[in-house]
Motif scaffolding. Structure first.
Motif, PDB file in Angstrom:
ATOM      1  N   GLU A  35      51.377  99.580  46.214  1.00 24.49           N
ATOM      2  CA  GLU A  35      52.172  98.385  46.546  1.00 24.49           C
ATOM      3  C   GLU A  35      51.649  97.156  45.637  1.00 24.49           C
ATOM      4  OE1 GLU A  35      54.975 100.524  48.684  1.00 24.49           O
ATOM      5  OE2 GLU A  35      55.054  98.716  47.509  1.00 24.49           O
ATOM      6  N   LEU A  36      50.459  96.946  45.653  1.00 26.35           N
ATOM      7  CA  LEU A  36      49.600  95.584  45.198  1.00 26.35           C
ATOM      8  C   LEU A  36      48.365  95.812  44.159  1.00 26.35           C
ATOM      9  CD1 LEU A  36      49.953  92.780  45.337  1.00 26.35           C
ATOM     10  CD2 LEU A  36      48.414  92.855  47.467  1.00 26.35           C
ATOM     11  N   VAL A  37      48.308  95.189  43.391  1.00 22.52           N
ATOM     12  CA  VAL A  37      46.997  95.104  42.626  1.00 22.52           C
ATOM     13  C   VAL A  37      46.444  93.943  42.668  1.00 22.52           C
ATOM     14  CG1 VAL A  37      45.636  95.724  40.307  1.00 22.52           C
ATOM     15  CG2 VAL A  37      47.746  97.270  41.131  1.00 22.52           C
ATOM     16  N   VAL A  38      45.209  93.694  43.158  1.00 21.25           N
ATOM     17  CA  VAL A  38      44.590  92.479  42.900  1.00 21.25           C
ATOM     18  C   VAL A  38      43.370  92.310  42.102  1.00 21.25           C
ATOM     19  CG1 VAL A  38      43.297  90.345  44.547  1.00 21.25           C
ATOM     20  CG2 VAL A  38      45.473  91.885  45.605  1.00 21.25           C
ATOM     21  N   ALA A  39      43.347  91.400  41.313  1.00 20.64           N
ATOM     22  CA  ALA A  39      41.905  91.197  40.355  1.00 20.64           C
ATOM     23  C   ALA A  39      41.290  90.082  40.747  1.00 20.64           C
ATOM     24  CB  ALA A  39      42.528  91.232  38.939  1.00 20.64           C
ATOM     25  N   ASP A  40      39.680  89.988  40.908  1.00 20.77           N
ATOM     26  CA  ASP A  40      39.124  88.996  41.151  1.00 20.77           C
ATOM     27  C   ASP A  40      38.742  88.005  39.869  1.00 20.77           C
ATOM     28  OD1 ASP A  40      35.657  90.473  41.254  1.00 20.77           O
ATOM     29  OD2 ASP A  40      37.336  90.586  39.900  1.00 20.77           O
ATOM     30  N   ARG A  41      39.030  88.495  38.693  1.00 21.73           N
ATOM     31  CA  ARG A  41      39.033  87.902  37.443  1.00 21.73           C
ATOM     32  C   ARG A  41      40.234  88.508  36.336  1.00 21.73           C
ATOM     33  NH1 ARG A  41      33.070  89.962  37.070  1.00 21.73           N
ATOM     34  NH2 ARG A  41      33.729  90.247  39.426  1.00 21.73           N
ATOM     35  N   PRO A  42      40.237  87.530  35.285  1.00 18.71           N
ATOM     36  CA  PRO A  42      41.507  88.132  34.349  1.00 18.71           C
ATOM     37  C   PRO A  42      41.094  89.323  33.814  1.00 18.71           C
ATOM     38  CG  PRO A  42      40.788  85.610  34.034  1.00 18.71           C
ATOM     39  CD  PRO A  42      39.827  86.157  35.087  1.00 18.71           C
ATOM     40  N   LEU A  66      46.247  87.499  40.678  1.00 14.60           N
ATOM     41  CA  LEU A  66      44.989  87.067  40.233  1.00 14.60           C
ATOM     42  C   LEU A  66      44.411  86.201  41.231  1.00 14.60           C
ATOM     43  CD1 LEU A  66      42.340  87.010  38.136  1.00 14.60           C
ATOM     44  CD2 LEU A  66      44.035  85.521  37.027  1.00 14.60           C
ATOM     45  N   ILE A  67      43.300  86.602  41.771  1.00 16.52           N
ATOM     46  CA  ILE A  67      42.465  85.548  42.678  1.00 16.52           C
ATOM     47  C   ILE A  67      41.211  85.204  41.977  1.00 16.52           C
ATOM     48  CG2 ILE A  67      42.058  84.712  45.105  1.00 16.52           C
ATOM     49  CD1 ILE A  67      43.714  87.082  46.127  1.00 16.52           C
ATOM     50  N   GLU A  68      40.981  84.064  41.305  1.00 19.16           N
ATOM     51  CA  GLU A  68      39.593  83.851  40.588  1.00 19.16           C
ATOM     52  C   GLU A  68      38.582  83.589  41.380  1.00 19.16           C
ATOM     53  OE1 GLU A  68      41.806  82.210  36.645  1.00 19.16           O
ATOM     54  OE2 GLU A  68      39.839  83.082  36.414  1.00 19.16           O
ATOM     55  N   ARG A  69      37.909  84.467  42.049  1.00 15.90           N
ATOM     56  CA  ARG A  69      36.632  84.112  43.049  1.00 15.90           C
ATOM     57  C   ARG A  69      35.947  83.206  42.316  1.00 15.90           C
ATOM     58  NH1 ARG A  69      31.892  85.917  42.978  1.00 15.90           N
ATOM     59  NH2 ARG A  69      32.073  87.596  41.578  1.00 15.90           N
ATOM     60  N   LYS A  70      35.493  83.325  40.980  1.00 16.34           N
ATOM     61  CA  LYS A  70      34.280  82.345  40.417  1.00 16.34           C
ATOM     62  C   LYS A  70      34.935  80.762  40.399  1.00 16.34           C
ATOM     63  CE  LYS A  70      31.047  85.066  37.998  1.00 16.34           C
ATOM     64  NZ  LYS A  70      31.535  86.337  37.952  1.00 16.34           N
ATOM     65  N   LYS A  71      36.484  80.944  40.319  1.00 17.07           N
ATOM     66  CA  LYS A  71      36.728  79.399  40.473  1.00 17.07           C
ATOM     67  C   LYS A  71      36.959  78.738  41.575  1.00 17.07           C
ATOM     68  CE  LYS A  71      39.570  79.205  36.016  1.00 17.07           C
ATOM     69  NZ  LYS A  71      40.808  79.435  35.519  1.00 17.07           N
ATOM     70  N   ILE A  72      37.215  79.532  42.456  1.00 20.25           N
ATOM     71  CA  ILE A  72      37.831  78.976  43.843  1.00 20.25           C
ATOM     72  C   ILE A  72      36.569  79.113  45.165  1.00 20.25           C
ATOM     73  CG2 ILE A  72      40.208  79.198  43.665  1.00 20.25           C
ATOM     74  CD1 ILE A  72      40.384  81.713  45.553  1.00 20.25           C
ATOM     75  N   GLY A  73      35.588  79.916  44.600  1.00 17.10           N
ATOM     76  CA  GLY A  73      34.483  80.272  45.484  1.00 17.10           C
ATOM     77  C   GLY A  73      34.848  81.210  46.675  1.00 17.10           C
ATOM     78  N   MET A  74      33.813  82.004  47.019  1.00 17.09           N
ATOM     79  CA  MET A  74      33.965  83.176  47.964  1.00 17.09           C
ATOM     80  C   MET A  74      34.611  82.886  49.205  1.00 17.09           C
ATOM     81  SD  MET A  74      33.282  86.146  48.006  1.00 17.09           S
ATOM     82  CE  MET A  74      33.046  87.747  48.646  1.00 17.09           C
ATOM     83  N   LYS A  75      34.713  81.598  49.837  1.00 18.33           N
ATOM     84  CA  LYS A  75      35.261  81.237  51.064  1.00 18.33           C
ATOM     85  C   LYS A  75      36.749  81.306  50.854  1.00 18.33           C
ATOM     86  CE  LYS A  75      34.914  77.823  54.996  1.00 18.33           C
ATOM     87  NZ  LYS A  75      35.198  78.984  55.915  1.00 18.33           N
TER      88      LYS A  75
END
Ligand code: GRF
Length: 199
Positions: free
Chosen positions: A33-40, A56-65
């Motif tokens: 139902e869903l694909v989530v990427a931690d970077r482009p 897309l949830i850019e971990r490096k940009k927004i931090g781990m928390k």
């Protein structure tokens, strides 16, 4: 029908194998139902081509928390029952592991317990296998817990190391002959367990 999310970081060939398996009826108990990427990543384009929601949830940009809370939210908002890590390179937040206990699977490109744990990912795994001189390697699908590559082993498939193999040629063979086969099989195995539990 079990609602599946696939977490990705790279080319998405394992995601492609999952989508093709699902679309050809080999994962009857679940739907991606869903694909989530931690970077482009190119994996997001693969999701779009198959008409699946991709975030897309850019971990490096927004931090781990912030990454952790956004990941938990998006999984919950989509009513996700099960998570598949397919070439996903971030450490999964404990909050996600807690919420999806025994419902997260990961594909690792070696026969665990060889060449796994901290620092063993992508080409590094195959470099280590060639360096050690093993004649057989392969891939493993396992449940995910707090220990990197530490959860219960679900399926493994062996692949021959050939003379003259480079890390790249070995990686390709392990993907083609093992990863792309056992990840869809394991996905159906766990989705069926979840489906049977809810009956
Ligand atoms: C590959 O090294 C694969 O062995 C591992 O993750 C990397 C990228 O896979 N599972 P993918 O093409 O993004 O699925």
């Amino acid at each position: 029908m079990v609602r599946i999310a696939v977490l990705v970081s790279g080319g998405g060939t394992n995601l492609e194998a999952l989508l093709e398996a699902e679309e050809s009826g080999r994962i009857p108990s679940g739907r991606i139902e869903l694909v989530v990427a931690d970077r482009p990543s190119y994996a997001l384009e693969r999701a779009a081509r198959h008409g699946r929601e991709a975030v897309l949830i850019e971990r490096k940009k927004i931090g781990m928390k912030l990454f952790s809370s956004e990941l938990v939210d998006v999984l919950r908002n989509h009513g996700i029952d099960m998570v598949i890590l397919a070439g996903f390179l971030s450490i999964l937040p404990p909050s996600v592991i807690d919420q999806y206990r025994d419902r997260i699977i990961n594909i690792h490109p070696s026969l665990i317990p060889s060449f796994c744990g901290k620092g063993f990912y992508g080409l590094k795994v195959h470099e280590a296998a060639l360096e050690r001189g093993v004649k057989v390697t392969g891939a493993t699908v396992h449940l995910v817990n707090e220990i990197p590559d530490g959860g219960r082993i679900l399926i493994q498939k062996a692949v021959a190391v050939l003379p003259g193999d480079s890390p790249e040629t070995l990686q390709r063979r392990v993907m083609e002959e093992a990863e792309w086969k056992i990840l869809p099989e394991a996905a159906q195995m766990i989705a069926k367990e979840i489906e049977d539990e809810s009956r």
